[in-house]
Design a protein around this motif. Structure first.
Motif, PDB file in Angstrom:
ATOM      1  N   ARG A   1       0.860  -1.188   0.000  1.00 17.33           N
ATOM      2  CA  ARG A   1       0.000   0.000   0.000  1.00 17.33           C
ATOM      3  C   ARG A   1       0.899   1.242   0.000  1.00 17.33           C
TER       4      ARG A   1
ATOM      5  N   ALA B   1      -2.929  13.264   4.589  1.00 16.15           N
ATOM      6  CA  ALA B   1      -3.681  12.260   3.833  1.00 16.15           C
ATOM      7  C   ALA B   1      -4.401  11.348   4.809  1.00 16.15           C
TER       8      ALA B   1
ATOM      9  N   ILE C   1       2.213  13.496  -1.724  1.00 18.49           N
ATOM     10  CA  ILE C   1       1.796  12.239  -1.103  1.00 18.49           C
ATOM     11  C   ILE C   1       1.185  11.323  -2.165  1.00 18.49           C
ATOM     12  N   PRO C   2       1.716  10.105  -2.334  1.00 17.49           N
ATOM     13  CA  PRO C   2       1.113   9.185  -3.303  1.00 17.49           C
ATOM     14  C   PRO C   2      -0.247   8.702  -2.809  1.00 17.49           C
ATOM     15  N   ILE C   3      -1.238   8.786  -3.657  1.00 14.59           N
ATOM     16  CA  ILE C   3      -2.601   8.398  -3.284  1.00 14.59           C
ATOM     17  C   ILE C   3      -2.961   7.080  -3.965  1.00 14.59           C
ATOM     18  N   GLU C   4      -3.234   6.098  -3.155  1.00 14.03           N
ATOM     19  CA  GLU C   4      -3.617   4.778  -3.661  1.00 14.03           C
ATOM     20  C   GLU C   4      -4.979   4.837  -4.339  1.00 14.03           C
TER      21      GLU C   4
ATOM     22  N   ASP D   1      -2.899   8.854   7.525  1.00 10.81           N
ATOM     23  CA  ASP D   1      -2.014   7.862   6.928  1.00 10.81           C
ATOM     24  C   ASP D   1      -0.657   8.450   6.557  1.00 10.81           C
ATOM     25  N   ARG D   2      -0.621   9.751   6.306  1.00  7.06           N
ATOM     26  CA  ARG D   2       0.659  10.428   6.083  1.00  7.06           C
ATOM     27  C   ARG D   2       0.446  11.930   6.258  1.00  7.06           C
TER      28      ARG D   2
ATOM     29  N   THR E   1       0.340   4.675   0.407  1.00  9.53           N
ATOM     30  CA  THR E   1       0.085   5.953   1.084  1.00  9.53           C
ATOM     31  C   THR E   1       0.522   5.944   2.544  1.00  9.53           C
TER      32      THR E   1
ATOM     33  N   PHE F   1      -7.742   7.697  -0.535  1.00  7.80           N
ATOM     34  CA  PHE F   1      -7.444   8.777   0.394  1.00  7.80           C
ATOM     35  C   PHE F   1      -7.643  10.127  -0.275  1.00  7.80           C
TER      36      PHE F   1
ATOM     37  N   VAL G   1      -6.406  14.504   0.571  1.00  6.69           N
ATOM     38  CA  VAL G   1      -5.455  15.306   1.335  1.00  6.69           C
ATOM     39  C   VAL G   1      -6.157  16.545   1.869  1.00  6.69           C
TER      40      VAL G   1
END
Length: 337
Positions: free
Chosen positions: A81, A235, A273-276, A226-227, A83, A303, A305
Motif C-alpha cells: 500500500r 492524507a 503524497i502518493p494516493i492509492e 495515513d501520512r 500511502t 485517500f 489530502v
C-alpha cells in the motif's frame, strides 16, 4: 471488549480479519510474509500503524529462512500500500535492525523488534490520547471518519484513543461515526468498536455530516492520518477533506491524531503524497447485493489530502502541534548536519 488486531503464537501471526466485521470475529493464520502482504492488500488488516506492525512481523517471520529471505519479504511488503508511511517506517526499522545483527539468532532478535514496535505503538497511542483528551470539553459530541481506533493500531487507537482517554479522564463523550464509503470502515468497524467499549455512538451517512453540523451541538471532528507532510497537509481516508471544509465553515475544531511515525517531514506538501487508487468493484457493489454494470467508469481513490490550514491541531505522542505546522514539525525532526 475489542480483540487485539494481531498477535504472535506458535511461530504464526494471527491477524483479526476486519473484512468480516461486525458479523464475525475471525483471525487469519499467517505463516509466510506473503500471507501478511495479502492481508494488507485485501484490507484484512488496515490502518497505518497496524499495517506497519503487521509488516514488521512479516519480515521477522521470513527471517527464519535467513537474511536474504527477510530482505525479499521486505521488498514484497513495501509494495502492498503506497500511502501509509508507517509501513515504510516499520520496514526501514526492521532492515536497520537486521543490518546490525549476526546470522545467529536473527529470527529471535527480529521477532523481538517486531514485538517492540507493537508495544511502542500502544504506549504512544496512550500518550497521544492523554494529550488530545485535554482539547475536549467535559461534555462533548464529536464526529469521526473511517476507523482510527484499536483496530487500526497496536491498541487504544489514535482518533478513538483520544475519545477513550477523554472518557478515562471523566469526560462524557458522544460520537457520530461517518459510514465511510465505499468500504464502510466507519459503519463496520468504528461503530462496532465503540459499541464493544460501551460508548454512545450514532452512525451517519457521509453526506449527512454537513446537516448535522448545521444543527449545532458538534464540538469537534477527530480523525486519524495515513501520512502528514512537512507543512501539515494530511492524507487520510477519502471523505476527510470535505469534513474539514465543513468544520471550518461551521466553526468546529478539526483535529488530526497521529503518531510521529505518520509524519513524513521530507515531503514539502500534500501534493507529493502518493494516493492509492483501488479497484472499481468497491464502488460498484450495491448495498442490497449485486453490482453496477461493467461499463460504468469509476474513480476510486482510497485517500484525500486535507490542507494543513484547515487543521486546528495535530495530536501526537509528543504533545499537540499547532499551526504553522512547518516550524512545529521541523522542531520534532531536526536535520542532521
Amino acid at each position: 471488549m475489542v480483540p487485539p488486531v494481531l498477535y504472535w503464537k506458535n511461530n504464526r501471526l494471527y491477524i483479526l480479519d476486519q473484512r468480516v466485521l461486525p458479523g464475525a470475529v475471525m483471525f487469519l493464520e499467517c505463516t509466510t510474509a506473503d500471507d501478511v502482504a495479502v492481508a494488507i492488500e485485501t484490507l484484512a488488516v488496515r490502518g497505518a500503524p497496524a499495517i506497519g506492525i503487521a509488516a514488521a512481523f512479516g519480515v521477522a517471520m521470513a527471517s527464519r529462512d535467513g537474511r536474504t529471505a527477510a530482505l525479499d519479504a521486505s521488498m514484497r511488503l513495501v509494495r502492498t500500500r503506497p500511502t501509509a508511511v508507517n509501513l515504510f517506517w516499520a520496514l526501514r526499522r526492521m532492515e536497520e535492525t537486521m543490518a546490525s545483527l549476526p546470522d545467529d539468532g536473527l529470527f529471535e532478535n527480529l521477532l523481538a523488534e517486531a514485538g517492540m514496535i507493537l508495544a511502542d505503538d500502544l504506549e504512544c497511542n496512550r500518550a497521544m490520547g492523554r494529550a488530545g483528551a485535554e482539547l475536549l470539553p467535559p461534555a462533548c459530541t464529536v464526529i469521526t471518519h473511517c476507523n482510527a481506533g484499536a483496530l487500526a493500531t497496536g491498541g487504544h487507537g489514535t482518533a478513538l484513543g483520544v475519545i477513550r482517554s477523554a472518557r478515562e479522564a471523566g469526560k462524557d463523550v458522544k460520537v457520530f461515526s461517518c459510514e465511510t464509503r465505499p468500504v464502510l470502515q466507519g459503519a463496520r468497524l468504528t461503530v462496532w468498536e465503540l459499541l464493544e467499549d460501551g460508548f454512545d455512538v450514532t452512525l451517519i451517512c457521509d453526506n449527512m455530516a454537513g446537516s448535522l453540523m448545521k444543527k449545532g451541538g458538534i464540538d469537534a471532528v477527530i480523525v486519524g492520518a495515513d501520512r502528514i507532510a512537512g507543512n501539515g497537509d494530511t492524507a487520510n481516508k477519502i471523505g476527510t477533506y470535505p469534513l474539514a471544509v465543513l468544520a471550518r465553515h461551521h466553526g468546529i475544531p478539526f483535529y488530526v491524531a497521529a503518531p510521529l511515525t505518520t509524519i513524513d517531514p521530507g515531503l514539502p506538501s500534500g501534493r507529493e503524497i502518493p494516493i492509492e487508487e483501488r479497484k472499481a468493484e468497491e464502488v460498484k457493489r450495491l448495498p442490497g447485493g449485486g453490482m453496477l454494470p461493467d461499463d460504468y467508469t469509476v474513480w476510486n481513490p482510497a485517500f484525500d489530502v486535507t490542507d494543513g490550514d484547515l487543521i486546528s491541531a495535530v495530536i501526537t505522542e509528543k504533545g499537540v502541534l499547532r499551526p504553522p505546522y512547518g516550524p512545529a514539525i521541523s522542531a520534532l525532526f531536526p536535520k542532521e548536519d
